[in-house]
Motif scaffolding. Structure first.
Motif, PDB file in Angstrom:
ATOM      1  N   GLY B  77      -9.673 -50.441  80.547  1.00 24.23           N
ATOM      2  CA  GLY B  77     -10.216 -50.936  81.798  1.00 24.23           C
ATOM      3  C   GLY B  77     -11.477 -50.204  82.217  1.00 24.23           C
ATOM      4  N   TYR B  78     -11.761 -49.056  81.628  1.00 25.28           N
ATOM      5  CA  TYR B  78     -12.958 -48.316  82.037  1.00 25.28           C
ATOM      6  C   TYR B  78     -14.156 -48.800  81.240  1.00 25.28           C
ATOM      7  N   PRO B  79     -15.374 -48.629  81.796  1.00 23.62           N
ATOM      8  CA  PRO B  79     -16.555 -48.913  80.980  1.00 23.62           C
ATOM      9  C   PRO B  79     -16.657 -47.881  79.858  1.00 23.62           C
ATOM     10  N   ALA B  80     -17.384 -48.263  78.795  1.00 27.10           N
ATOM     11  CA  ALA B  80     -17.392 -47.461  77.575  1.00 27.10           C
ATOM     12  C   ALA B  80     -17.844 -46.027  77.815  1.00 27.10           C
ATOM     13  N   ALA B  81     -18.748 -45.882  78.774  1.00 25.96           N
ATOM     14  CA  ALA B  81     -19.281 -44.531  78.959  1.00 25.96           C
ATOM     15  C   ALA B  81     -18.320 -43.629  79.703  1.00 25.96           C
ATOM     16  N   GLN B  82     -17.308 -44.215  80.303  1.00 29.14           N
ATOM     17  CA  GLN B  82     -16.448 -43.400  81.160  1.00 29.14           C
ATOM     18  C   GLN B  82     -15.030 -43.325  80.627  1.00 29.14           C
ATOM     19  N   ARG B  83     -14.903 -43.490  79.323  1.00 30.71           N
ATOM     20  CA  ARG B  83     -13.539 -43.545  78.812  1.00 30.71           C
ATOM     21  C   ARG B  83     -12.979 -42.166  78.471  1.00 30.71           C
ATOM     22  N   SER B  84     -13.824 -41.149  78.530  1.00 27.07           N
ATOM     23  CA  SER B  84     -13.337 -39.813  78.146  1.00 27.07           C
ATOM     24  C   SER B  84     -12.821 -39.127  79.395  1.00 27.07           C
ATOM     25  N   ARG B  85     -11.532 -38.868  79.421  1.00 32.27           N
ATOM     26  CA  ARG B  85     -10.922 -38.281  80.614  1.00 32.27           C
ATOM     27  C   ARG B  85     -10.233 -36.982  80.235  1.00 32.27           C
ATOM     28  N   GLU B  86     -10.321 -36.032  81.174  1.00 32.27           N
ATOM     29  CA  GLU B  86      -9.620 -34.774  80.916  1.00 32.27           C
ATOM     30  C   GLU B  86      -8.737 -34.425  82.094  1.00 32.27           C
ATOM     31  N   LEU B  87      -7.689 -33.710  81.823  1.00 37.99           N
ATOM     32  CA  LEU B  87      -6.897 -33.162  82.916  1.00 37.99           C
ATOM     33  C   LEU B  87      -6.397 -31.784  82.498  1.00 37.99           C
ATOM     34  N   ILE B  88      -6.222 -30.939  83.514  1.00 33.12           N
ATOM     35  CA  ILE B  88      -5.828 -29.553  83.241  1.00 33.12           C
ATOM     36  C   ILE B  88      -4.332 -29.426  83.510  1.00 33.12           C
ATOM     37  N   LEU B  89      -3.606 -28.890  82.547  1.00 34.13           N
ATOM     38  CA  LEU B  89      -2.174 -28.678  82.764  1.00 34.13           C
ATOM     39  C   LEU B  89      -1.942 -27.382  83.510  1.00 34.13           C
ATOM     40  N   TYR B  90      -2.546 -26.313  82.988  1.00 35.48           N
ATOM     41  CA  TYR B  90      -2.417 -25.021  83.672  1.00 35.48           C
ATOM     42  C   TYR B  90      -3.445 -24.080  83.074  1.00 35.48           C
ATOM     43  N   GLN B  91      -3.624 -22.951  83.723  1.00 35.42           N
ATOM     44  CA  GLN B  91      -4.576 -21.968  83.233  1.00 35.42           C
ATOM     45  C   GLN B  91      -3.868 -21.104  82.203  1.00 35.42           C
ATOM     46  N   PHE B  92      -4.292 -21.249  80.976  1.00 41.65           N
ATOM     47  CA  PHE B  92      -3.602 -20.537  79.893  1.00 41.65           C
ATOM     48  C   PHE B  92      -3.975 -19.065  79.889  1.00 41.65           C
ATOM     49  N   ILE B  93      -5.276 -18.808  79.841  1.00 39.94           N
ATOM     50  CA  ILE B  93      -5.714 -17.416  79.816  1.00 39.94           C
ATOM     51  C   ILE B  93      -6.723 -17.229  80.927  1.00 39.94           C
ATOM     52  N   ASN B  94      -6.512 -16.197  81.689  1.00 51.99           N
ATOM     53  CA  ASN B  94      -7.398 -15.961  82.827  1.00 51.99           C
ATOM     54  C   ASN B  94      -7.718 -14.484  82.871  1.00 51.99           C
ATOM     55  N   VAL B  95      -8.600 -14.054  81.978  1.00 52.24           N
ATOM     56  CA  VAL B  95      -8.895 -12.632  81.882  1.00 52.24           C
ATOM     57  C   VAL B  95     -10.392 -12.437  81.991  1.00 52.24           C
ATOM     58  N   GLY B  96     -10.887 -12.173  83.184  1.00 55.11           N
ATOM     59  CA  GLY B  96     -12.319 -11.890  83.349  1.00 55.11           C
ATOM     60  C   GLY B  96     -13.176 -13.014  82.812  1.00 55.11           C
ATOM     61  N   ARG B  97     -13.938 -12.674  81.758  1.00 52.09           N
ATOM     62  CA  ARG B  97     -14.864 -13.654  81.209  1.00 52.09           C
ATOM     63  C   ARG B  97     -14.137 -14.656  80.316  1.00 52.09           C
ATOM     64  N   PHE B  98     -12.952 -14.323  79.890  1.00 53.23           N
ATOM     65  CA  PHE B  98     -12.219 -15.114  78.908  1.00 53.23           C
ATOM     66  C   PHE B  98     -11.299 -16.059  79.656  1.00 53.23           C
ATOM     67  N   GLN B  99     -11.788 -17.262  79.877  1.00 52.41           N
ATOM     68  CA  GLN B  99     -11.009 -18.231  80.645  1.00 52.41           C
ATOM     69  C   GLN B  99     -10.674 -19.388  79.743  1.00 52.41           C
ATOM     70  N   ILE B 100      -9.414 -19.683  79.592  1.00 58.10           N
ATOM     71  CA  ILE B 100      -9.052 -20.870  78.810  1.00 58.10           C
ATOM     72  C   ILE B 100      -8.050 -21.676  79.603  1.00 58.10           C
ATOM     73  N   PRO B 101      -8.470 -22.777  80.144  1.00 57.40           N
ATOM     74  CA  PRO B 101      -7.504 -23.672  80.770  1.00 57.40           C
ATOM     75  C   PRO B 101      -6.856 -24.535  79.709  1.00 57.40           C
ATOM     76  N   MET B 102      -5.559 -24.759  79.858  1.00 51.77           N
ATOM     77  CA  MET B 102      -4.887 -25.619  78.889  1.00 51.77           C
ATOM     78  C   MET B 102      -4.963 -27.026  79.431  1.00 51.77           C
ATOM     79  N   GLY B 103      -5.783 -27.810  78.808  1.00 48.31           N
ATOM     80  CA  GLY B 103      -5.963 -29.158  79.316  1.00 48.31           C
ATOM     81  C   GLY B 103      -5.841 -30.182  78.233  1.00 48.31           C
ATOM     82  N   LEU B 104      -5.754 -31.434  78.633  1.00 47.36           N
ATOM     83  CA  LEU B 104      -5.651 -32.547  77.694  1.00 47.36           C
ATOM     84  C   LEU B 104      -6.872 -33.438  77.867  1.00 47.36           C
ATOM     85  N   ARG B 105      -7.303 -33.973  76.759  1.00 44.24           N
ATOM     86  CA  ARG B 105      -8.450 -34.870  76.801  1.00 44.24           C
ATOM     87  C   ARG B 105      -8.015 -36.203  76.244  1.00 44.24           C
ATOM     88  N   LEU B 106      -8.141 -37.236  77.078  1.00 43.95           N
ATOM     89  CA  LEU B 106      -7.801 -38.580  76.628  1.00 43.95           C
ATOM     90  C   LEU B 106      -9.109 -39.317  76.442  1.00 43.95           C
TER      91      LEU B 106
END
Lengths: 279, 647, 100
Positions: B77-106
């Motif tokens: 249902g989305y236009p072609a340019a807007q089909r890439s969607r992301e969502l964040i499940l939780y913050q996996f690593i949160n150490v100063g400069r080293f940030q990794i959110p655990m997210g999913l990309r559809l």
């Protein structure tokens, strides 16, 4: 110098006397010391040590220490050495040192170490500055005791007090060490008498035989049949090592006496005489 | 489908930009939750769940497929340019400069994989209910299968390389557990270990690539990395690309890490179908295609990928020709087909879409082939030697029909799937130009012919000819619970390729993510004709060798190539010679050194102390006079020293 | 002319003889007596030096040495007696339980 003690010799005659006395006493004491080290019987060692100590007393007198000379004779030779002799008697003079050395190389090393010590100490002494004797003064002659007392009770008061304590401790220590605890109650007179009657020999032991020719407590008495009575000689004496039992001509050999046991006394003994005592 | 060929945006812009997921897609965590829940219930529940465990095991992938379908519909249902969607499940690593959110990309790429994994996965789970019905450990099997699904979905859905790596490791674990499912069989345990170790080598490459990415770009998310990769030096990008290739080789069983795939056939057939045909082994291709922005900046890495693909497709094909075990022949075929996909992925935007198309079609027909083989094995009392098959077409008609449809798809006969998906790859290889293009294209062409040869061989030996069965084997058709999934997969084998390629459907769909080929030829090209010709030639040779002559029950001594192919083209021998033996020598050397050297040193020290103390204690003679002597000697020494000092 | 050096030399000789005697003799009492000989040699040296320095400190020390030697002899012989009662042997070689 005038007014000196008669014992202190003065002048060149005195010097010569001194020299002669020194050398005689030196030779005597060194010889006595060497013989003491080499003697086999302990009593001989004690006597030779007495010789050394007495000559040292003379040296002290020569060196202007009359008090020490007398103390040496009275205390050292008279008390300490006699104490040695007493203990020798208690411990038993039956044991004579054998010549054979049990530890391998001990004699060689001891000789080497001794020679080395001698050499080194001589070098030390030779290099030390040993000046002439100080001039005679009162403290080396008449006033020796006063001067010594002065020193002891002023400058050396603490050592004096501590040594007194040491003496007391030593006396008590000796009493404690030599104490013998009774394991059984002391036998009463009645028990001793009963024991004696029961032993089969109620009479006292025979005394040693002393005759006009011999005056020794180690001479055994003769029994009516001519044999010697072992019971008459104290076992301490008869146990002396290397000693063949003294015999009268014509008497039979004596076997080593039992230790105060009731045994038959009479009868000819069998077997040859054994060396008594331990080697 | 909206958009045409030329509506493609700047390539990979959509790979970089990503919107936030809304609506149904916002619950994409469910895709992971369903199989994980199933695995937890089955594995933690224990023997209590034995009676209904398989139902849970089947329900979870079906539920996941339903959700995936819903998310897919929403995406359309989305236009072609807007089909890439992301969502964040939780913050996996949160150490100063080293940030990794655990997210999913559809996005378009991941939704393709989600549908493939859950769809084909559900069918295979249903098949497994029947296949494993006699196995007392069926519940544990479904637990592991659900675990695999969860990990694979995490792999394709993660929006950062670390999440991908987590899924990567998870599928490796699941593969180990499932290959060695029948732990009491030593061959299975060894095969599981071999698979895990070979995968581990690849994983080292992938983890090094991720570390490099973080060191260079400060981020491991797709958007972060792809946005910053332009600024990196050529050497770094080449290094990252090669390391990613190493990881892909391990997971996808490409040369030089290919030795584990044939041994992995020790696992139950549903495992071979799902993991070692349709999904896990394609994870390498997914990694390459997903990392397209990196590869596009490094022609060297891309060429390496293409070469690896070309070499492997020939390697697998040659091995598959000589294997008498039907599953191992199919495994060789898998290796070869993934080689095609890697070759396509190595050709850049010209080939990414075709790689995915072939991957999706391959999922259908290879799973169908494996399920057919499983059905045959199930009915033939677990016999897998094709020399004992023969004449099964009449005894097992449904299996025969589905297998034939899948066979036609794999060899590339029009109008079946393989024709539509394989020929564009060969075409793109030739179009690459230069000597490399010519060589790659020739290799791919040859591979097509050899594929036809060995697949025809499998068909003829299994389903046609004399019945070479054992005495107590009475095959009849498999139960419906097993034939129904096979039928569905056969439909996919027939139609999937055409559906995806015709009218450029997949091209338009995936274009925003992977980029589109610069030149699109039609369906019928000279190269396509040549490949079809080679297919016919290959099939004919196989018919001459196996269809007209009698198939001997015991394998005859073959020529040099056959012998080599039976030994997996000496892949194991090379591994042993290059790695195992030196490793063992090294171990023995260090053991020797430890025993003699280190222990010797320590023991010598101890012995020295013991010996010297033993000698020194003889000084203590116990005699007072000896002690007195030593005292005197000591005094002498003291006096001597005193003299020396004072003199 | 007898100088203190002569006495020191004599003291050295007596000391060494006593030391060798300690090492060579086996009877415990004789060993004791050799130790006494060494102590006496030291006393002689002290007194000679006192004469040389013209002070009586050496004599005081010699006096104290005598006292201590007496105390030492008392205790030592008591120990010896105790040992003899326990072991019936006066040989120093027999007390070798500290052997390795």
């Amino acid at each position: 110098m005038t007014g000196t003690h008669p014992l202190i010799l003065a002048g060149s005659a005195a010097e010569t006397t001194r020299l002669v006395a020194y050398w005689i006493l030196a030779v005597m004491s060194v010889a006595a010391a060497v013989c003491m080290v080499l003697a086999r019987r302990a009593v001989h060692c004690a006597m030779l040590l007495a010789v050394v100590m007495l000559s040292l007393a003379c040296y002290y007198a020569m060196l202007g220490a009359p008090f020490l000379a007398f103390v040496q004779i009275i205390v050292y030779t008279g008390a300490v050495l006699m104490l040695f002799l007493f203990v020798l008697m208690i411990v038993g003079i039956s044991a004579a040192d054998s010549i054979i050395e049990t530890i391998r190389g001990q004699r060689m090393w001891a000789a080497l170490a001794g020679i080395a010590m001698l050499v080194l100490l001589s070098l030390v002494v030779g290099n030390a500055v040993i000046g002439p004797a100080a001039p005679n003064s009162a403290k080396f002659s008449n006033g020796n005791v006063t001067a010594l007392a002065n020193l002891i009770f002023t400058r050396y008061l603490y050592p004096f007090e501590i040594i007194s304590a040491l003496l007391i401790v030593a006396a008590i220590g000796a009493m404690v060490l030599a104490h013998r605890e009774r394991t059984t109650p002391k036998p009463t007179q009645r028990e001793l008498a009963a024991h004696r009657i029961a032993s089969g020999r109620p009479t006292p032991l025979p005394g040693p035989g002393t005759y006009a020719q011999h005056n020794g407590a180690d001479m055994p008495a003769l029994l009516p049949d001519g044999s010697q009575s072992e019971l008459s000689v104290s076992p301490v004496l008869s146990g002396r090592a290397g000693e063949t039992p003294r015999e009268l001509p014509g008497a039979t050999a004596v076997s080593p006496p039992p230790q105060q046991t009731a045994g038959s006394v009479a009868g000819p003994t069998s077997g040859g005489g054994q060396e008594a005592g331990e080697q | 489908m909206t958009g045409s060929v030329h509506a493609a945006l700047v390539p990979h812009a959509a790979a970089i930009a990503s919107l936030h997921a809304t609506g149904i897609q916002d619950a994409a965590g469910l895709l992971l939750a369903f199989p994980l829940l199933g695995a937890a219930i089955l594995l933690l529940g224990g023997k209590r769940t034995n009676s209904w465990g398989h139902l849970v095991g089947v329900a979870m992938p079906v539920l996941a497929f339903a959700y995936g379908l819903a998310a897919f519909v929403q995406m359309l249902g989305y236009p072609a340019a807007q089909r890439s969607r992301e969502l964040i499940l939780y913050q996996f690593i949160n150490v100063g400069r080293f940030q990794i959110p655990m997210g999913l990309r559809l996005d378009q790429l991941s939704i393709c994989f989600v549908l493939l994994i859950t769809g084909v996965g559900s069918l295979i789970h249903i098949f497994a209910v029947g296949y494993m019905s006699h196995d007392p450990e069926r519940r544990r099997f479904f637990g592991y299968m659900n675990l695999f699904l969860a990990a694979m979905l995490l792999l394709v859905l993660a929006n950062n390389y670390l999440g991908l790596y987590a899924g990567w490791e998870g599928v490796g674990l699941a593969s180990y557990l499932l290959i060695g499912f029948w732990q009491y069989k030593p061959a299975a345990a060894v095969a599981a270990k071999k698979a895990f170790i070979a995968n581990r080598v690849g994983d080292a490459g992938l983890s090094l690539a991720i570390m490099l990415m973080f060191a260079q770009f400060g981020s491991v998310t797709f958007t972060g990395v792809f946005g910053a990769v332009h600024s990196a030096s050529h050497g770094i990008v080449l290094a990252i690309g090669l390391l990613l290739l190493l990881g892909a080789c391990g997971k996808s069983a490409q040369v030089p890490l290919q030795s584990w795939l044939l041994d992995a056939m020790e696992g139950p057939t549903p495992v071979s179908a799902l993991i070692h045909a349709a999904t896990m082994v394609t994870a390498g291709v997914y990694l390459i295609v997903r990392s397209a922005p990196i590869f596009d900046l490094s022609p060297g890495a891309r060429l390496a990928v293409a070469i690896v693909g070309a070499v492997t497709l020939l390697w697998g094909a040659i091995i598959g020709c000589a294997k008498d075990d039907v599953k191992k022949a199919l495994a060789g075929s898998t290796m070869s087909q993934i080689g095609y996909m890697m070759l396509a992925a190595g050709l850049g935007p010209a080939g990414y879409v075709f790689a995915i198309a072939h991957l999706l079609a391959h999922g259908f027909f290879k799973a169908g082939l494996f399920l057919g083989a499983g059905s045959v094995k199930h009915e033939m009392n677990d016999e897998v030697d094709m020399r004992r098959f023969g004449g099964l077409a009449i005894a097992m008609p449904i299996t025969f029909v589905t297998f034939t449809l899948a066979y036609l798809a794999i060899i590339g006969v029009p109008p079946f799937s393989g024709f539509f998906t394989k020929d564009p790859i060969i075409d793109a290889a030739f179009a690459h130009g230069g000597t490399s293009g010519a060589l790659l294209g020739t290799a791919a062409l040859l591979g097509a012919g050899i594929t036809a040869f060995y697949m025809t061989r499998v068909m003829l030996m299994t389903f046609f000819g004399e019945r070479r069965w054992d005495e107590n084997v009475h095959p009849h058709e498999a139960p419906p619970i097993m034939t129904a999934p096979m039928i569905v997969l056969a439909i996919g084998s027939v139609g999937a390729g055409g559906f995806l390629i015709l009218a450029n459907r997949l091209l338009n769909f995936l274009g925003p993510v992977t980029g589109v080929p610069p030149v699109l030829r039609g369906i019928w090209t000279p190269v396509g004709g040549a490949s079809l010709g080679l297919v016919v030639v290959g099939a004919a040779i196989a018919w001459v060798l196996y269809g007209r002559r009698e198939v001997p029950v015991t394998a005859p001594a073959g020529n040099l190539v056959t012998v080599a192919a039976r030994k997996d083209l000496y892949g194991d021998a090379i591994n042993e010679g290059l790695l195992m033996r030196p490793g063992q020598w090294l171990t023995r050397l260090s053991v020797y050194f430890d025993n003699r050297g280190v222990d010797g040193l320590v023991n010598t020290v101890a012995a020295a102390f013991g010996g010297s103390s033993g000698r020194m204690r003889k000084v203590q003679t116990g005699f007072v006079r000896s002690y007195a002597l030593s005292m005197l000697v000591g005094a002498v020494l003291l006096v001597g020293t005193f003299l020396l000092v004072r003199l | 002319m007898v100088s203190p050096a002569h006495f020191i030399a004599l003291a050295v000789i007596l000391f060494v003889i006593g030391a060798v005697g300690v090492l060579v003799r086996r009877n415990a009492i004789v060993v004791f007596m050799c130790v006494e000989l060494m102590l006496n040699a030291c006393n002689l040296a002290f007194v000679a030096f006192a004469r040389m320095h013209g002070a009586l400190d050496g004599q005081v020390i010699a006096f104290f040495v005598m006292v201590v030697a007496a105390a030492e002899v008392v205790v030592g012989l008591a120990i010896l007696t105790a040992i003899f009662r326990a072991r019936r042997s006066a040989s120093v070689d027999d007390a070798n339980l500290m052997k390795y």
